[in-house]
Design an enzyme around this catalytic site. Sequence first.
Site: not given
Ligand code: AP5
Length: 209
Positions: A14, A87, A123, A156, A167
Amino acid sequence: MRAIVLLGPPGAGKGTLARDLAECAHFSVFVTGDVLRKAIQEETELGRSIKSNVEAGRLVDDETILTLVRDFLRSHREGVIFDGFPRTIGQAKALESIIGADSLGVVYLELSEEMVLKRLGSRRNCPACGKIYNLLSNPPLKDGICDDCGCALIVRKDDDPDIIKSRYDVYLKETAPLVEYYDGRLIKVNADRSVDEVFHDVRGKLCQE
Ligand code: AP5
């Protein structure tokens, strides 16, 4: 206003897609996780109140998230990509009441649990400019250093293997029901392809809308 929601399990790509789409569509991006991690890093009142949840991979409560979203939308009305929001069903309903259901495009990045574990285990993130790397698919030119700003890359806290697993479980329980909620309005994309292929597929499908 037009808004694009990026939905999918942790590690589906994402954040990677949000950055590329925003650049090409000239949209603003609301990266929920980055906003929360910045508050934690700066030890603000918000940061202190959410630290334990975020670092353990649990969701932050809806009201806190919605306050952040409303604040962001006050100064970004033209076109927004939401990475990591909504979410929960509650967040999805609130978003519709804020911007209207007709303004929303929802992209669902499908990825297996096996690939989630593999991607998040390799990552690396730049804490300064937010650039996302992967040691297997997109490594930095110089080991441990951001290509763009020269900062030292980090792992992270929530990319610890046990926390990645929880997660994913939280995703299945709280967020996966949104796939059904948005049924009929979802743009489904196979995220198990290269970054470029995913980007071009999503861009093409959004243009057809
Ligand atoms: P990346 O692009 O980083 O993936 P992502 O989907 O953004 O993963 P996240 O871990 O950031 O998502 P998340 O939803 O768990 O965390 P968030 O920060 O939102 O890609 C992942 C890896 O793959 C990278 O190394 C990249 O290079 C690689 N990659 C990407 N695309 C690729 C491809 N096509 N091919 C190969 N490799 C690829 O949330 C963190 C925390 O915040 C949550 O756990 C929660 O506690 C809180 N939080 C966030 N939003 C909310 C909400 N709306 N409500 C409540 N709590 C929330």
